[in-house]
Design a protein around this motif. Structure first.
Motif, PDB file in Angstrom:
ATOM      1  N   MET A 105      28.983  17.805 -46.045  1.00 51.41           N
ATOM      2  CA  MET A 105      29.753  18.645 -45.419  1.00 51.41           C
ATOM      3  C   MET A 105      30.779  18.538 -44.014  1.00 51.41           C
ATOM      4  SD  MET A 105      29.903  21.953 -46.881  1.00 51.41           S
ATOM      5  CE  MET A 105      30.699  23.452 -46.341  1.00 51.41           C
ATOM      6  N   PRO A 106      32.098  19.000 -43.810  1.00 53.62           N
ATOM      7  CA  PRO A 106      32.475  18.278 -42.324  1.00 53.62           C
ATOM      8  C   PRO A 106      31.567  19.131 -41.359  1.00 53.62           C
ATOM      9  CG  PRO A 106      33.931  20.172 -43.448  1.00 53.62           C
ATOM     10  CD  PRO A 106      32.527  19.617 -44.485  1.00 53.62           C
ATOM     11  N   GLU A 107      31.216  17.479 -40.150  1.00 54.23           N
ATOM     12  CA  GLU A 107      30.682  18.275 -39.296  1.00 54.23           C
ATOM     13  C   GLU A 107      32.026  18.633 -37.992  1.00 54.23           C
ATOM     14  OE1 GLU A 107      28.053  17.774 -37.892  1.00 54.23           O
ATOM     15  OE2 GLU A 107      26.841  17.343 -39.482  1.00 54.23           O
ATOM     16  N   SER A 108      33.161  17.994 -38.310  1.00 54.42           N
ATOM     17  CA  SER A 108      33.859  18.792 -37.254  1.00 54.42           C
ATOM     18  C   SER A 108      35.384  18.177 -37.687  1.00 54.42           C
ATOM     19  CB  SER A 108      33.868  18.434 -35.997  1.00 54.42           C
ATOM     20  OG  SER A 108      34.186  17.251 -35.604  1.00 54.42           O
ATOM     21  N   GLY A 109      36.675  18.431 -37.569  1.00 50.81           N
ATOM     22  CA  GLY A 109      37.865  17.647 -38.544  1.00 50.81           C
ATOM     23  C   GLY A 109      38.937  18.584 -37.361  1.00 50.81           C
ATOM     24  N   GLY A 110      40.563  18.643 -37.135  1.00 53.77           N
ATOM     25  CA  GLY A 110      41.696  18.832 -37.077  1.00 53.77           C
ATOM     26  C   GLY A 110      41.965  19.826 -38.066  1.00 53.77           C
ATOM     27  N   ASN A 111      41.561  19.774 -39.191  1.00 54.32           N
ATOM     28  CA  ASN A 111      41.969  20.802 -39.917  1.00 54.32           C
ATOM     29  C   ASN A 111      42.162  22.204 -40.818  1.00 54.32           C
ATOM     30  OD1 ASN A 111      39.903  20.220 -41.472  1.00 54.32           O
ATOM     31  ND2 ASN A 111      40.003  18.849 -43.341  1.00 54.32           N
ATOM     32  N   ALA A 112      42.331  22.529 -41.447  1.00 56.42           N
ATOM     33  CA  ALA A 112      42.493  24.331 -40.952  1.00 56.42           C
ATOM     34  C   ALA A 112      40.365  24.617 -41.321  1.00 56.42           C
ATOM     35  CB  ALA A 112      42.889  25.106 -42.150  1.00 56.42           C
ATOM     36  N   SER A 113      39.968  23.664 -42.332  1.00 60.88           N
ATOM     37  CA  SER A 113      38.441  23.809 -42.971  1.00 60.88           C
ATOM     38  C   SER A 113      37.637  23.302 -41.450  1.00 60.88           C
ATOM     39  CB  SER A 113      38.187  23.122 -44.653  1.00 60.88           C
ATOM     40  OG  SER A 113      38.584  21.777 -43.972  1.00 60.88           O
ATOM     41  N   GLY A 114      38.404  22.212 -40.998  1.00 58.46           N
ATOM     42  CA  GLY A 114      37.208  22.031 -39.919  1.00 58.46           C
ATOM     43  C   GLY A 114      36.995  23.422 -39.029  1.00 58.46           C
ATOM     44  N   ARG A 115      38.254  24.112 -38.060  1.00 58.87           N
ATOM     45  CA  ARG A 115      38.419  25.204 -37.802  1.00 58.87           C
ATOM     46  C   ARG A 115      37.477  26.100 -38.236  1.00 58.87           C
ATOM     47  NH1 ARG A 115      43.698  22.892 -36.713  1.00 58.87           N
ATOM     48  NH2 ARG A 115      44.590  24.486 -38.254  1.00 58.87           N
ATOM     49  N   GLU A 116      37.965  26.325 -39.501  1.00 58.44           N
ATOM     50  CA  GLU A 116      37.531  27.653 -40.054  1.00 58.44           C
ATOM     51  C   GLU A 116      35.437  27.259 -40.185  1.00 58.44           C
ATOM     52  OE1 GLU A 116      36.876  30.952 -42.196  1.00 58.44           O
ATOM     53  OE2 GLU A 116      38.515  30.654 -40.675  1.00 58.44           O
ATOM     54  N   LEU A 117      35.286  26.512 -39.984  1.00 58.39           N
ATOM     55  CA  LEU A 117      33.940  25.774 -40.309  1.00 58.39           C
ATOM     56  C   LEU A 117      33.348  25.938 -39.058  1.00 58.39           C
ATOM     57  CD1 LEU A 117      30.826  24.976 -41.777  1.00 58.39           C
ATOM     58  CD2 LEU A 117      31.592  22.520 -40.716  1.00 58.39           C
ATOM     59  N   GLN A 118      33.956  25.620 -37.969  1.00 60.63           N
ATOM     60  CA  GLN A 118      33.497  25.511 -36.908  1.00 60.63           C
ATOM     61  C   GLN A 118      33.263  27.150 -36.180  1.00 60.63           C
ATOM     62  OE1 GLN A 118      32.642  23.824 -34.436  1.00 60.63           O
ATOM     63  NE2 GLN A 118      32.449  22.022 -35.779  1.00 60.63           N
ATOM     64  N   ARG A 119      34.003  28.125 -36.741  1.00 66.68           N
ATOM     65  CA  ARG A 119      34.597  29.879 -36.380  1.00 66.68           C
ATOM     66  C   ARG A 119      32.994  30.358 -36.798  1.00 66.68           C
ATOM     67  NH1 ARG A 119      35.371  33.724 -38.828  1.00 66.68           N
ATOM     68  NH2 ARG A 119      36.018  33.121 -40.357  1.00 66.68           N
ATOM     69  N   LEU A 120      32.763  29.947 -38.204  1.00 72.44           N
ATOM     70  CA  LEU A 120      31.839  30.500 -38.790  1.00 72.44           C
ATOM     71  C   LEU A 120      30.401  29.954 -38.351  1.00 72.44           C
ATOM     72  CD1 LEU A 120      32.526  29.782 -42.295  1.00 72.44           C
ATOM     73  CD2 LEU A 120      33.047  31.885 -41.905  1.00 72.44           C
ATOM     74  N   LYS A 121      30.386  28.583 -37.721  1.00 68.55           N
ATOM     75  CA  LYS A 121      29.285  28.147 -36.482  1.00 68.55           C
ATOM     76  C   LYS A 121      29.388  29.018 -35.613  1.00 68.55           C
ATOM     77  CE  LYS A 121      28.459  23.930 -38.409  1.00 68.55           C
ATOM     78  NZ  LYS A 121      28.377  22.582 -37.917  1.00 68.55           N
ATOM     79  N   LYS A 122      30.311  29.627 -35.174  1.00 65.97           N
ATOM     80  CA  LYS A 122      30.258  30.134 -33.470  1.00 65.97           C
ATOM     81  C   LYS A 122      29.909  31.952 -34.226  1.00 65.97           C
ATOM     82  CE  LYS A 122      33.304  31.407 -30.069  1.00 65.97           C
ATOM     83  NZ  LYS A 122      34.615  31.474 -28.947  1.00 65.97           N
TER      84      LYS A 122
END
Length: 148
Positions: free
Chosen positions: A83-100
């Protein structure tokens, strides 16, 4: 030894027990790809048939060395998926939002567990007080009956 031979005799089924030999197994592979020459295989499968690749949610995933991966900004997880750790694309932002959101829900869950513990303690204390008062009332009734 003679006794052993006599014990193996089965009069209903014949003189002695002797199982039939099993026939040899047939080839396990039913694929005919191994019979094709190189040029025919290239036509059938494409020029380069490497590891499997798939596209999920805008991300390209490749199966290499027993694990699915997608680029250098991915980390291995316990199940072999990457799975992506971080990234500038939409799925990376979505992953960060879900982690938060996950962290927020865990904190809320811990707070609710604490509130349940406090309520159970309060209920226990109230129940004990009720039983003590009930016992006092019974004791007073008994004393009042004795005075009569």
């Amino acid at each position: 030894m003679e006794d052993l031979k006599k014990s193996l005799k089965m009069p209903l089924f014949g003189n002695t027990f002797s199982p039939k030999k099993t026939p040899p197994r047939k080839s396990a592979s039913l694929s005919s790809l191994h019979t094709l020459d190189r040029s025919t295989r290239e036509i059938e499968l494409g020029l380069e048939y490497g590891p499997p690749v798939m596209n999920i949610g805008g991300q390209s995933w490749k199966f290499e060395e027993g694990q699915w991966s997608s680029g250098n900004n991915f980390a291995n997880t316990e199940h072999g998926l990457v799975m992506p750790e971080s990234g500038g694309n939409a799925s990376g932002r979505e992953l960060q939002r879900l982690k938060k959101r996950n962290v927020q829900l865990e904190e809320e869950n811990n707070l609710l567990k604490l509130k349940i513990e406090i309520l159970l303690d309060m209920l226990t204390e109230t129940t004990v007080e009720y039983h003590l008062m009930e016992k006092e009332v019974e004791d007073i009734k008994i004393q009042h009956r004795r005075k009569k």
